[in-house]
Design a protein around this motif. Sequence first.
Motif, PDB file in Angstrom:
ATOM      1  N   MET B 452     -11.500  41.874 105.242  1.00  0.00           N
ATOM      2  CA  MET B 452     -11.076  42.019 106.529  1.00  0.00           C
ATOM      3  C   MET B 452     -10.813  43.236 106.998  1.00  0.00           C
ATOM      4  O   MET B 452      -9.768  43.508 106.213  1.00  0.00           O
ATOM      5  N   ALA B 454      -9.434  45.863 109.861  1.00  0.00           N
ATOM      6  CA  ALA B 454      -9.509  46.251 111.979  1.00  0.00           C
ATOM      7  C   ALA B 454      -9.209  47.719 111.622  1.00  0.00           C
ATOM      8  O   ALA B 454      -8.012  48.245 111.552  1.00  0.00           O
ATOM      9  N   VAL B 455      -9.453  47.722 113.259  1.00  0.00           N
ATOM     10  CA  VAL B 455      -9.492  50.361 112.991  1.00  0.00           C
ATOM     11  C   VAL B 455      -8.620  49.732 114.452  1.00  0.00           C
ATOM     12  O   VAL B 455      -9.376  48.927 115.371  1.00  0.00           O
ATOM     13  N   GLN B 456      -7.970  50.408 114.030  1.00  0.00           N
ATOM     14  CA  GLN B 456      -6.606  50.784 115.314  1.00  0.00           C
ATOM     15  C   GLN B 456      -7.099  51.445 116.289  1.00  0.00           C
ATOM     16  O   GLN B 456      -8.031  52.368 116.172  1.00  0.00           O
ATOM     17  N   VAL B 461      -6.879  52.216 110.275  1.00  0.00           N
ATOM     18  CA  VAL B 461      -7.309  51.129 109.532  1.00  0.00           C
ATOM     19  C   VAL B 461      -6.401  50.221 108.738  1.00  0.00           C
ATOM     20  O   VAL B 461      -5.929  50.735 107.781  1.00  0.00           O
ATOM     21  N   THR B 462      -6.800  49.190 108.807  1.00  0.00           N
ATOM     22  CA  THR B 462      -6.315  47.776 107.838  1.00  0.00           C
ATOM     23  C   THR B 462      -7.221  47.265 107.094  1.00  0.00           C
ATOM     24  O   THR B 462      -8.029  47.016 107.540  1.00  0.00           O
ATOM     25  N   LEU B 579     -12.427  46.467 116.823  1.00  0.00           N
ATOM     26  CA  LEU B 579     -12.539  46.694 115.636  1.00  0.00           C
ATOM     27  C   LEU B 579     -13.196  46.239 114.272  1.00  0.00           C
ATOM     28  O   LEU B 579     -11.857  46.673 113.625  1.00  0.00           O
ATOM     29  N   ASN B 580     -12.338  44.463 114.787  1.00  0.00           N
ATOM     30  CA  ASN B 580     -12.024  43.656 113.539  1.00  0.00           C
ATOM     31  C   ASN B 580     -12.974  42.813 112.980  1.00  0.00           C
ATOM     32  O   ASN B 580     -13.971  42.187 113.775  1.00  0.00           O
ATOM     33  N   SER B 581     -12.919  42.473 111.714  1.00  0.00           N
ATOM     34  CA  SER B 581     -14.563  42.467 111.391  1.00  0.00           C
ATOM     35  C   SER B 581     -13.892  41.697 110.005  1.00  0.00           C
ATOM     36  O   SER B 581     -13.421  42.428 109.100  1.00  0.00           O
TER      37      SER B 581
END
Lengths: 752, 752
Positions: B452, B454-456, B461-462, B579-581
């Motif tokens: 996964m 997740a662009v913050q 990004v995490t 922007l979380n995938s």
Amino acid sequence: MANNRKDVLAKVTGKALYANDIRLPGMVYAKVVRSTIPSGRIVSIDTSEAEAMPGVLRVFTAADVPGITNQPTDRPVLCWDRVRYIGDGVALVAAETNQQAAEAAKRVKVTYEELPALLDPEHALDEDAVLVHDSGNMICRWKTQRGDVEAGFAQSKYIMERDYVTPRVQHVCIETEVAVANYDPFTGETIVQCPVNSPFVIRKVVSETLGCPQTDVRVQLATIGASFGGKNYDIAMASSRAALVSYHLHRPCKVVLTREESIMEGTKRHPIHAHYKVGFDDEGRLLAMQVRILLDGGAYKSKTFPVTTRMAIEAAGPYRVENIDTISTSVFTNNVYSDALRGFGSPQVDFCSESLMDEIAAHLGMDPLELRKRNMLREGDQSVFGQTMKNVTLEDCVSAMEEVVQIEDRRARIAAYNAAHTHTKKGLGFALLHRGESFGAAGQGIDTASGMIAVQPDGSVTIASSIAEVGQGGTTMVVNVVHETLGIPREKIKVNRVDTGYLTDAGPTVATRGTVFSGGAVWKAALSVREKLAGYAEKRLGTRDVTFANNEVYENSNWKNRVPLQTLIDDAFNNSDHLNSLGYFAAPPFNYDRNTGVGDAYLSWVYGAAAAEVTVDLCTGAVSVDDYIAVHDVGHALDIEEVKGQIRGGVAMGIGYALTEEVDLSQGRIRNLNLESYIVPTALDVPDQIQAIALEIPSAIGPLGAKGLGEPATCNVAPAIINAIDNACGKRVRDLPADLEHIVLGHGMKKS
Amino acid sequence: MANNRKDVLAKVTGKALYANDIRLPGMVYAKVVRSTIPSGRIVSIDTSEAEAMPGVLRVFTAADVPGITNQPTDRPVLCWDRVRYIGDGVALVAAETNQQAAEAAKRVKVTYEELPALLDPEHALDEDAVLVHDSGNMICRWKTQRGDVEAGFAQSKYIMERDYVTPRVQHVCIETEVAVANYDPFTGETIVQCPVNSPFVIRKVVSETLGCPQTDVRVQLATIGASFGGKNYDIAMASSRAALVSYHLHRPCKVVLTREESIMEGTKRHPIHAHYKVGFDDEGRLLAMQVRILLDGGAYKSKTFPVTTRMAIEAAGPYRVENIDTISTSVFTNNVYSDALRGFGSPQVDFCSESLMDEIAAHLGMDPLELRKRNMLREGDQSVFGQTMKNVTLEDCVSAMEEVVQIEDRRARIAAYNAAHTHTKKGLGFALLHRGESFGAAGQGIDTASGMIAVQPDGSVTIASSIAEVGQGGTTMVVNVVHETLGIPREKIKVNRVDTGYLTDAGPTVATRGTVFSGGAVWKAALSVREKLAGYAEKRLGTRDVTFANNEVYENSNWKNRVPLQTLIDDAFNNSDHLNSLGYFAAPPFNYDRNTGVGDAYLSWVYGAAAAEVTVDLCTGAVSVDDYIAVHDVGHALDIEEVKGQIRGGVAMGIGYALTEEVDLSQGRIRNLNLESYIVPTALDVPDQIQAIALEIPSAIGPLGAKGLGEPATCNVAPAIINAIDNACGKRVRDLPADLEHIVLGHGMKKS
């Protein structure tokens, strides 16, 4: 009755580990040196005596902040030069123990150049007003306009004008603000553990303080001792301060506030002054309304913007008014700053509009409930902001309330009581409720949520959500969403604490958005997994038309055609498939015009109706709430015990707002800094029985039809009680709280 | 050169916190009482003396396990009645300190009824063999068959038969096995922190031990001091034992093994005995091959199944053989149990096949590299298991290797050296490599991964992945995948440690699957986010034909038409978009027939070629590796320094396998229980320069074209060295290691 809350055992046995229970090796403590004046410039800070105290490691000032101290008009982690309220942080003392830090903080000598303070919001926009921030004293102004108000007043047989005043009250979470931060100089990562309603706000503020990317700060939600809209900016301060110390000292740091510190520096519910002018006819038809609301935002902006806007939208109550003109204005002052408190502005305007309805009814000699029924919003009506209202369930709420209250019988019983008693009088009051869910068209910030579920090979499930559990039962809520959607037993479903390292920001747990947004995102994830499992079910049962329940899946039209859920889970994993899904819920685009104040203001609306029966002691002014009937349309009760708990808690909080709570602020200084003088209701002040009634008329939006309840539970409590007081003894209270002096001495007399 | 590894600073400064550095309040320690005999029944366990020792809290036996001690033929957390090897856990002593636990463990008196032990795998399948498990001694048997072997041998001018033997060697991670478990009696949750290559296996075993749903156990990956295929079953034991103690005592518990304990109980690389019969002609054409391999699986099954199958598939090496018949058989014995060790069976059979090629070449008087070139797999060839080989890059690897080695010049130089020296001789050896990526058709367990991102809001990004970082650089790898896909700088990308509370099982970090699977899943997630951002780019740039690089997005055909990436991120958030995938990567379905041993055995194949130059001291038997040239096709080097580090580390490990390492097992008892007698290469044993050459011929499967490298880096090292020794002095070593005695005394002489 079995309780589905997973945190119950640890909490009731006192074993739950709250943030203040966290001890890390080498942990230090920090205490804040706060401004002692409401407005001024810092001339010098002498830390020498403090730094010589035992155990003191270092004293920090704004110059030590590697990033930025604040965004414009936000509260600074430490003030650079200007202080704006009594409570602003000026310096930070780090020591080996909390006590040493507190002792040393007293020895930090700050020299100020005092500046004139703006303390009265009524004069904040005067031309010669002192500026709290260079950008001006106006925070925002929002209007709601419809029809032709002047024409409406011209048509009106009666015109009534009233002023309503609500006090500055506070969240009074049992747990004060606390945060533990641990900066790792080798990875640059800071881990913050704190109780908060918006972990991503903490991440943002801490990363700004440290001057690092947001992902270098990881916020992990601690067990929380309540939020009620607080545990947000104040936790951002505690967290940033702890992080600042940890960053410099390379040791973990805890910041924990005493009750006095918490009351001194923490946000409060916005006090307002509202002026209502209403035109109506003999039938009680509302022909025109003009509303002017002034909010004291205090020294910093926090969430004053959405609170101000919500007030403009909801000021008229759940009623049809053809011609309206509402302006809601919020301003900066050098008072303690304001924020949302369980209601985001609704409790204030609900008090006004529901009091006003009783005053109109009294003027007309009409039954107050009858007046409400004549004007209340029904399916397809146009609201005062021009939204065509759908799924309006107010009438259902009123009917359910009437059924429980048994109004005629009760009035007869009350009349008999009053006839028999001289010094005490009973009364019955009503208040209706409508409330927009979530941030709405006027919202600022993220109004979306993501949620993830992962069904494991043994049929157990993990859930991740970015919306914080604040003690309200959000965790149990998402467990129930998955339980009902997939038929998996609750005990096999686990919810992770929010950790900003995973999903994206889902916004704070405020504005009654937890169930709809977090529940909605998790529901979408669960539906996607169910869809996949239904595919495997089809291979085994020959149909996708199936129900998931009790760990089984069966054909809807032939329940004997069934398969254990575990078999389908095995099928998926054996097929290299996954049962891991990320759901996303966003508020649909709004059709709202900010300039005209017309449009679809909120995603959806919830409704409620309440009745309060009180006894007033005419000698002492004491008001006892004897019975409280609260009806709320919750759409679908994901957990009925949790729903009732929410309602009961909301009523208790509303009783405090109605009768006892008020921050006593004089010249910018709070005089009741602890709970012996700031009076919140205790168990003895709450009726033995609060009749919590949940209607279940499904929402078209929320998970499994559920609607939000957190704030509605408290919003219309104060006016129901105030109306009951008036009904009991003819005392119309227009400025809260209706405390002893108020009842005995009358309106306005208690103010100094 | 800048290093992109984020853990480097903490590790090189000694500040990284490994699991053994974890201290929790109230933590207790546990030590295992181990079987002292290879086979027997437990008659009684007398814990009285141990329990009277200072600090001892309790002694646990299998009866204290609330769930199950083990799955059939898996190693038990504590033995019920039967012990199967010297090292099996019999009791568990919990004490306030590790030292107290260790002292008390010596005082637990276990009485056994000794049973005959099966120690020789060659007799494991004899009719009268002692049964290690009631289900029989065969773990599995796997065959690869193609053509008509008898006819092939009949056509062959030459038939050669050879036996090869490989030793039992161990992982020798610098960090021994360790786990910390903390059971919370209020929530029923157990948190396990441990260094492990397969966090979900730990979760499964611990949940079985405690008898709870898998999601009641949360495994959090600690910083790991290497895995190499270990840190799996042994960590499951340490974790389950720590959890068992914590479950009963309601205190956190740590289990940490000494080096002696680690060597005594830990898994080893499977020792094998292989018999090769090969038919060939004067041109060196391989006409027929028959291979019989026997693996000693030891007392429990672990991952012996996939190791056995891989050996059958890869036994012939990367060569065309029209007629083949390979059978690979693994058996239980009462020896220490075996598991994958950086190669999953490949290092053993690579040693055999690459030695055999040199022996054939010698027999024909042919250049060994020429023989390989004549037989090696090329694009479109049918493999010995009937897979049509695509994207075969072996020829490229050989050419690249030849270019660096400069064979003729080097041979001339070596010949000159040898002519000038009597007691030392130099030699040059080669070994080619092919290796199936991941578990393949023969795999057991999960061969999928989710990831996964997740662009913050601030463009950081995490990343969450379920595949463990085991020190190999998997974290840096996924950072690079996101960096290259989205053009976001590495320093803004953060990777979470694996936590089983989030994603689903992605299988272990073994079998060279980390980059392809974890990288592949994260890549899919990143591509999905890029697709969404490309939509916003189109609105601003008028085209989707764009490149993401350096925090910008620009039109491919007009780089001046560009927009900052942050602008597109803002667009997304302002549009309530996310922007979380979550990405998912699964091995495609295999077309493989287990019964005939024919089909597409692995998802994809990687290739390599190596040359070793050695000097042999004929008097002492000392072998010095002077130069090592390793060529690997890595598809796409996500981080060239990491790639070279992997290759260099793999060569060092291969040198140990070739020259020094062997567990000295006698009557089921290991005699070299520490590193003064189990000899691993030190820095002085490794060439100053290992020439690591990475070819980049993109994979059609892996992220950004990347291929796996972890195991290939070590698989063909031993045969290259062994062939060089033979080239130097005519000593053909057929049983590893080629230690001093071996070189001086010759083949087979060193065995006792």
